[in-house]
Design a protein around this motif. Structure first.
Motif, mmCIF file in Angstrom:
data_model
loop_
_atom_site.group_PDB
_atom_site.id
_atom_site.type_symbol
_atom_site.label_atom_id
_atom_site.label_comp_id
_atom_site.label_asym_id
_atom_site.label_seq_id
_atom_site.Cartn_x
_atom_site.Cartn_y
_atom_site.Cartn_z
ATOM 1 N N VAL A 132 -0.258 24.703 11.501
ATOM 2 C CA VAL A 132 -0.746 24.157 10.236
ATOM 3 C C VAL A 132 0.316 23.338 9.513
ATOM 4 C CG1 VAL A 132 -1.653 24.734 7.952
ATOM 5 C CG2 VAL A 132 -2.523 25.927 9.975
ATOM 6 N N ASP A 133 1.470 23.913 9.240
ATOM 7 C CA ASP A 133 2.494 23.204 8.462
ATOM 8 C C ASP A 133 2.969 21.919 9.139
ATOM 9 O OD1 ASP A 133 2.399 24.895 6.268
ATOM 10 O OD2 ASP A 133 4.035 26.170 6.996
ATOM 11 N N PRO A 134 3.329 21.948 10.418
ATOM 12 C CA PRO A 134 3.767 20.687 11.039
ATOM 13 C C PRO A 134 2.675 19.620 11.058
ATOM 14 C CG PRO A 134 4.267 22.550 12.474
ATOM 15 C CD PRO A 134 3.496 23.080 11.318
ATOM 16 N N ALA A 135 1.437 20.030 11.274
ATOM 17 C CA ALA A 135 0.332 19.065 11.292
ATOM 18 C C ALA A 135 0.120 18.468 9.909
ATOM 19 C CB ALA A 135 -0.947 19.727 11.800
ATOM 20 N N GLU A 136 0.202 19.298 8.887
ATOM 21 C CA GLU A 136 0.056 18.811 7.518
ATOM 22 C C GLU A 136 1.184 17.848 7.155
ATOM 23 O OE1 GLU A 136 -2.199 19.160 4.761
ATOM 24 O OE2 GLU A 136 -3.421 19.580 6.511
ATOM 25 N N ARG A 137 2.412 18.223 7.502
ATOM 26 C CA ARG A 137 3.560 17.356 7.198
ATOM 27 C C ARG A 137 3.420 16.001 7.875
ATOM 28 N NH1 ARG A 137 6.513 22.128 7.755
ATOM 29 N NH2 ARG A 137 7.122 21.588 9.875
ATOM 30 N N VAL A 172 6.148 18.119 18.912
ATOM 31 C CA VAL A 172 6.294 19.163 17.891
ATOM 32 C C VAL A 172 5.559 20.427 18.327
ATOM 33 C CG1 VAL A 172 5.708 19.797 15.509
ATOM 34 C CG2 VAL A 172 6.662 17.536 16.003
ATOM 35 N N ILE A 173 4.321 20.271 18.775
ATOM 36 C CA ILE A 173 3.509 21.412 19.209
ATOM 37 C C ILE A 173 4.167 22.125 20.397
ATOM 38 C CG2 ILE A 173 1.303 22.076 20.265
ATOM 39 C CD1 ILE A 173 0.023 19.856 18.476
ATOM 40 N N SER A 174 4.757 21.363 21.293
ATOM 41 C CA SER A 174 5.392 21.943 22.483
ATOM 42 C C SER A 174 6.544 22.885 22.123
ATOM 43 C CB SER A 174 5.901 20.840 23.403
ATOM 44 O OG SER A 174 4.806 20.154 23.967
ATOM 45 N N LYS A 175 7.138 22.678 20.970
ATOM 46 C CA LYS A 175 8.258 23.520 20.533
ATOM 47 C C LYS A 175 7.817 24.786 19.819
ATOM 48 C CE LYS A 175 11.346 19.596 20.105
ATOM 49 N NZ LYS A 175 12.052 18.700 19.174
ATOM 50 N N ILE A 176 6.523 24.888 19.512
ATOM 51 C CA ILE A 176 5.999 26.054 18.804
ATOM 52 C C ILE A 176 5.638 27.120 19.821
ATOM 53 C CG2 ILE A 176 4.151 26.942 17.315
ATOM 54 C CD1 ILE A 176 3.956 24.066 16.164
ATOM 55 N N SER A 177 6.169 28.321 19.609
ATOM 56 C CA SER A 177 5.857 29.405 20.555
ATOM 57 C C SER A 177 4.913 30.398 19.932
ATOM 58 C CB SER A 177 7.132 30.098 20.993
ATOM 59 O OG SER A 177 7.853 30.580 19.884
ATOM 60 N N ALA A 202 -3.172 34.242 19.823
ATOM 61 C CA ALA A 202 -3.711 32.877 19.861
ATOM 62 C C ALA A 202 -3.896 32.331 18.445
ATOM 63 C CB ALA A 202 -5.039 32.855 20.629
ATOM 64 N N ILE A 203 -4.434 33.138 17.559
ATOM 65 C CA ILE A 203 -4.640 32.710 16.174
ATOM 66 C C ILE A 203 -3.307 32.549 15.453
ATOM 67 C CG2 ILE A 203 -5.634 33.376 13.940
ATOM 68 C CD1 ILE A 203 -7.643 32.333 16.087
ATOM 69 N N ALA A 204 -2.349 33.399 15.738
ATOM 70 C CA ALA A 204 -1.021 33.266 15.129
ATOM 71 C C ALA A 204 -0.392 31.929 15.531
ATOM 72 C CB ALA A 204 -0.127 34.431 15.535
ATOM 73 N N PHE A 205 -0.572 31.530 16.785
ATOM 74 C CA PHE A 205 -0.076 30.230 17.242
ATOM 75 C C PHE A 205 -0.754 29.102 16.465
ATOM 76 C CE2 PHE A 205 -1.031 26.575 19.992
ATOM 77 C CZ PHE A 205 0.255 26.057 20.155
ATOM 78 N N VAL A 206 -2.063 29.179 16.334
ATOM 79 C CA VAL A 206 -2.799 28.157 15.580
ATOM 80 C C VAL A 206 -2.277 28.084 14.146
ATOM 81 C CG1 VAL A 206 -5.056 27.546 14.621
ATOM 82 C CG2 VAL A 206 -4.864 28.241 17.022
ATOM 83 N N ASN A 207 -2.030 29.224 13.544
ATOM 84 C CA ASN A 207 -1.514 29.233 12.174
ATOM 85 C C ASN A 207 -0.147 28.563 12.077
ATOM 86 O OD1 ASN A 207 -3.758 30.435 10.999
ATOM 87 N ND2 ASN A 207 -2.983 32.503 11.355
ATOM 88 N N ARG A 208 0.668 28.675 13.132
ATOM 89 C CA ARG A 208 1.982 28.027 13.128
ATOM 90 C C ARG A 208 1.858 26.503 13.279
ATOM 91 N NH1 ARG A 208 3.019 32.790 15.927
ATOM 92 N NH2 ARG A 208 2.910 31.819 17.983
#
Length: 93
Positions: A47-52, A88-93, A39-45
């Motif tokens: 970060v970059d798209p949200a920042e961009r 964008v989030i939907s594409k993150i696994s 769950a935390i690894a997903f949250v970490n993924r």
């Protein structure tokens, strides 16, 4: 400032997303993982798209579940930015 979407625009944009719902003025999704570490690894993924995008989701983490909420605070509700970030989030696994 981004323009608020009307209810017809919201429903149209929502129909393009799987697993997301609209609750009041927020777009929400909940993801379930094997354990807390995943769950935390997903949250970490996230970060970059949200920042961009300069568009940051509200997150609630409960062991292996992550609840994601999107809204455009400055506009006071849902805008196209929220739906773009949800895609964008939907594409993150």
């Amino acid at each position: 400032m981004a323009e608020l979407l009307n209810s017809e625009q919201i429903q149209s944009a929502l129909s393009e997303l799987s697993g997301w719902t609209v609750e009041g003025k927020t777009l929400q999704c909940e993801r379930t993982f094997k354990d807390f570490i995943e769950a935390i690894a997903f949250v970490n993924r996230l970060v970059d798209p949200a920042e961009r995008a300069g568009h940051h989701p509200d997150l609630a983490i409960s062991y292996n579940r992550v609840k994601i909420s999107l809204t455009t605070h400055d506009a006071g509700g849902l805008t196209a930015n929220d739906f773009e970030m949800a895609k964008v989030i939907s594409k993150i696994s």
